[in-house]
Scaffold this active site. Structure first.
Site, PDB file in Angstrom:
ATOM      1  CG  HIS A  57     -14.298 -37.857  22.627  1.00  0.00           C
ATOM      2  ND1 HIS A  57     -13.695 -38.875  23.327  1.00  0.00           N
ATOM      3  CD2 HIS A  57     -13.348 -36.889  22.489  1.00  0.00           C
ATOM      4  CE1 HIS A  57     -12.431 -38.536  23.593  1.00  0.00           C
ATOM      5  NE2 HIS A  57     -12.190 -37.339  23.094  1.00  0.00           N
TER       6      HIS A  57
ATOM      7  CG  HIS B 292     -10.250 -35.582  19.085  1.00  0.00           C
ATOM      8  ND1 HIS B 292      -8.968 -36.071  19.234  1.00  0.00           N
ATOM      9  CD2 HIS B 292     -10.808 -35.633  20.324  1.00  0.00           C
ATOM     10  CE1 HIS B 292      -8.775 -36.423  20.494  1.00  0.00           C
ATOM     11  NE2 HIS B 292      -9.871 -36.160  21.185  1.00  0.00           N
TER      12      HIS B 292
ATOM     13  CD  GLN C 240     -13.132 -35.803  26.059  1.00  0.00           C
ATOM     14  OE1 GLN C 240     -13.552 -34.877  25.371  1.00  0.00           O
ATOM     15  NE2 GLN C 240     -11.860 -35.936  26.370  1.00  0.00           N
TER      16      GLN C 240
ATOM     17  CB  CYS D 185      -7.507 -37.302  23.990  1.00  0.00           C
ATOM     18  SG  CYS D 185      -9.209 -37.498  24.538  1.00  0.00           S
ATOM     19  CG  LEU D 186      -8.537 -32.398  27.825  1.00  0.00           C
ATOM     20  CD1 LEU D 186      -9.658 -31.424  28.146  1.00  0.00           C
ATOM     21  CD2 LEU D 186      -7.223 -31.941  28.422  1.00  0.00           C
TER      22      LEU D 186
HETATM   23 NI    NI Z   1     -10.438 -36.208  23.186  1.00  0.00          NI
END
Ligand code: NI
Length: 167
Positions: free
Chosen positions: A137, A133, A51, A91-92
């Site tokens: 990613h 989660h 991310q 989610c960010l």
């Molecule tokens: Ni996320």
């Protein structure tokens, strides 16, 4: 310490499969610290290196209410999964979007810590959701990919509009 920019869905870089961390050194420890700071500032309960556009297998998680439960997982692997739970996730990388996803209720996890030592733990409830989660990613998967194609298209349209407004 530094706040790192977070990639937003549907950025194609979020679909990169991360490589294993080969050496747990000061660079990785600094990345973990910066990721933790970025997660707390957001605020969020988990962040994967993917991310922040670093494609190595590292995640930070803290599901406590007082920032007392930071976990740094390097090269995390799920050894076993059991049961089923359905939880509303966010989610960010997908700001403002929440939807329900069904995942394993319990997982056994193996990872390296920031000293490069292997450890294992059992997780259930929110921590189990978060671990699954975040590992998704690292495999290039964002939670909205569990939703219907119709919902995914709506989310893409909504986030594209938002990007134009805030750009
Ligand atoms: Ni996320």
């Amino acid at each position: 310490m530094a706040l790192l920019p977070i990639l937003h869905y549907p950025d194609p870089r979020l679909h990169t499969r991360a490589s294993p961390v080969t050496v747990v050194d000061d660079r990785i420890r600094q990345l973990a610290e910066d990721m933790a700071e970025t997660m707390y500032a957001a605020p969020g309960v988990g962040l994967a290196a993917t991310q922040v556009n670093v494609h190595e297998r590292l995640v930070v998680i803290d599901v406590s209410e007082d920032k007392s439960g930071l976990m740094v997982l390097i090269n995390p692997e799920i050894l076993a999964r059991d049961g089923e739970q359905t939880c509303e996730e966010g989610c960010l990388s997908v700001p403002g979007i929440y939807d329900v996803v069904t995942r394993a209720e319990r997982v056994r996890v193996r990872a390296l810590n920031t000293r490069g030592e292997a450890f294992e733990f059992d997780a259930d409830g929110l921590l189990a959701v978060c671990v699954q989660h975040e590992i998704d990613h690292l495999d290039g998967k964002v939670f909205v990919e569990y939703l219907s194609q119709l919902k995914q298209n709506r989310i893409k349209t909504k986030l594209a509009k938002k990007a134009r407004i805030t750009a």
